[in-house]
Design a protein around this motif. Sequence first.
Motif, mmCIF file in Angstrom:
data_model
loop_
_atom_site.group_PDB
_atom_site.id
_atom_site.type_symbol
_atom_site.label_atom_id
_atom_site.label_comp_id
_atom_site.label_asym_id
_atom_site.label_seq_id
_atom_site.Cartn_x
_atom_site.Cartn_y
_atom_site.Cartn_z
ATOM 1 N N ARG A 68 1.720 19.360 39.573
ATOM 2 C CA ARG A 68 3.064 19.880 39.873
ATOM 3 C C ARG A 68 4.111 18.772 39.898
ATOM 4 O O ARG A 68 5.253 18.980 39.490
ATOM 5 C CB ARG A 68 3.070 20.593 41.221
ATOM 6 C CG ARG A 68 2.424 21.950 41.147
ATOM 7 C CD ARG A 68 2.919 22.839 42.251
ATOM 8 N NE ARG A 68 2.431 24.180 42.108
ATOM 9 C CZ ARG A 68 2.829 25.197 42.871
ATOM 10 N NH1 ARG A 68 3.662 24.967 43.847
ATOM 11 N NH2 ARG A 68 2.364 26.392 42.675
ATOM 12 N N LYS A 71 4.305 17.031 35.882
ATOM 13 C CA LYS A 71 4.800 17.837 34.748
ATOM 14 C C LYS A 71 6.158 18.460 35.064
ATOM 15 O O LYS A 71 6.275 19.224 36.022
ATOM 16 C CB LYS A 71 3.801 18.959 34.433
ATOM 17 C CG LYS A 71 2.764 18.560 33.416
ATOM 18 C CD LYS A 71 2.006 19.787 32.971
ATOM 19 C CE LYS A 71 0.964 19.441 31.940
ATOM 20 N NZ LYS A 71 0.164 20.613 31.578
ATOM 21 N N VAL A 73 8.935 21.165 34.861
ATOM 22 C CA VAL A 73 8.855 22.606 34.579
ATOM 23 C C VAL A 73 9.950 22.969 33.576
ATOM 24 O O VAL A 73 11.140 22.832 33.853
ATOM 25 C CB VAL A 73 9.027 23.425 35.878
ATOM 26 C CG1 VAL A 73 8.942 24.914 35.576
ATOM 27 C CG2 VAL A 73 7.955 23.016 36.873
ATOM 28 N N VAL A 74 9.550 23.356 32.382
ATOM 29 C CA VAL A 74 10.501 23.763 31.339
ATOM 30 C C VAL A 74 10.298 25.243 31.062
ATOM 31 O O VAL A 74 9.216 25.662 30.664
ATOM 32 C CB VAL A 74 10.287 22.958 30.036
ATOM 33 C CG1 VAL A 74 11.280 23.397 28.967
ATOM 34 C CG2 VAL A 74 10.428 21.479 30.317
ATOM 35 N N THR A 75 11.362 26.016 31.289
ATOM 36 C CA THR A 75 11.264 27.453 30.999
ATOM 37 C C THR A 75 12.185 27.779 29.824
ATOM 38 O O THR A 75 13.353 27.398 29.820
ATOM 39 C CB THR A 75 11.684 28.296 32.214
ATOM 40 O OG1 THR A 75 12.959 27.828 32.637
ATOM 41 C CG2 THR A 75 10.694 28.154 33.359
ATOM 42 N N ALA A 76 11.654 28.450 28.852
ATOM 43 C CA ALA A 76 12.438 28.825 27.664
ATOM 44 C C ALA A 76 13.355 29.985 28.019
ATOM 45 O O ALA A 76 12.902 30.995 28.557
ATOM 46 C CB ALA A 76 11.496 29.222 26.542
ATOM 47 N N HIS A 77 14.643 29.826 27.742
ATOM 48 C CA HIS A 77 15.623 30.874 28.063
ATOM 49 C C HIS A 77 16.260 31.353 26.769
ATOM 50 O O HIS A 77 16.945 30.602 26.084
ATOM 51 C CB HIS A 77 16.674 30.282 28.999
ATOM 52 C CG HIS A 77 17.632 31.311 29.497
ATOM 53 N ND1 HIS A 77 17.242 32.411 30.237
ATOM 54 C CD2 HIS A 77 18.971 31.395 29.385
ATOM 55 C CE1 HIS A 77 18.295 33.138 30.539
ATOM 56 N NE2 HIS A 77 19.363 32.539 30.030
ATOM 57 N N HIS A 78 16.021 32.606 26.420
ATOM 58 C CA HIS A 78 16.522 33.140 25.151
ATOM 59 C C HIS A 78 18.000 33.537 25.293
ATOM 60 O O HIS A 78 18.361 34.358 26.121
ATOM 61 C CB HIS A 78 15.697 34.363 24.746
ATOM 62 C CG HIS A 78 16.208 35.017 23.494
ATOM 63 N ND1 HIS A 78 16.123 34.392 22.260
ATOM 64 C CD2 HIS A 78 16.819 36.194 23.283
ATOM 65 C CE1 HIS A 78 16.653 35.192 21.351
ATOM 66 N NE2 HIS A 78 17.089 36.286 21.949
#
Lengths: 180, 166
Positions: A68, A71, A73-78
Amino acid sequence: MDYKYIEQLLERFWQCETSLEEEQILRTFFQQKEIPAHLLSYKHLFVYEQTAKEVKLGNDFDAKILARIEKPVVTAHHVPFSRHLRPLFKAAAVVAIILSLGTAAQRSFHRDIETDYNYDTYKDTYTDPQVAYGEISEALMSVSESINKYQEQYANDSVAVAAANTEDNSQVAPDSIKKE
Amino acid sequence: MKRALTIGCTIVFTAATAMAQDFVSRYMWENKHDTLLHCVSVSPKMMEEVLKTDAKDEVQEEMRNIMMDLKSMQIVSSQTKGDFYFNKAEKIIEKNINRFEPFISFNDSNENCRIMVRKKEGVIIELVMFSHKNDHFRIINFTGCMNEHFIDNLAKTMIPKQEDKD
């Protein structure tokens, strides 16, 4: 069974007067299966200490924490295409508003006697200016002729009315011409 | 986005509808399916081209001077049902009584004629003449900036047709 000793120990426990050995006696007592009803409410207190001691971190705890922390935290946002264009539309709307207001202001400040007709709908019948000239001339002649005709008839009727008034001393209204 | 589009469309629509229609455009719109009516148009662009043409004589020079006050012209004509079309034109005038004011009107044995004008700040910006003669009908519609001087010149310098004079 007499539980007087246990009760005394408990009393002393609450007074913080028990020794470590006496507290161990209490823990041992409350770990029994059969406990009298009036002492049952204290069981959790002494058993909790024992069970809490048994709770330990799992073997994978360190690995989870490190994962935790290390790394990101990468969240893909469309984002839809229309949202990309939103600033463009806003800018266009603002420009349109400014242009409209500017035109309106210009019109109100410079109020020449301009016709406000929509000439975009006009489709020229003639492509040759000479032919158009002929048509316009003829139309102007027709209007001129009508004006002259009106003036002529109006003058004639005025004379007729005047003559009738003189002769009959009565008024005769011209019926053929409406004076506007 | 929808709001921006709505605002844009509203502005465009308002600007488009703010433009007025002249009498003939309105008349033709109300009779758009009528094949008996014939419409002739001279746009402001063509009017400019007409004014660029050279005058051959004094009469044409005077005519050109009068045309300089005009911006466009439209003529509607019909060879039949003159009375019917004349009444239709009168109805449009009645509907737009605040827009047009009567200039002259006369009727004799074979002709019924009315000239209406639309004024703006005391200047005639539209002149409409509609007449009914021998079952023929005609509307002549000029737009431009026409003052009293224009009308005087029009009445004085134009030579009436000899055949109609008789």
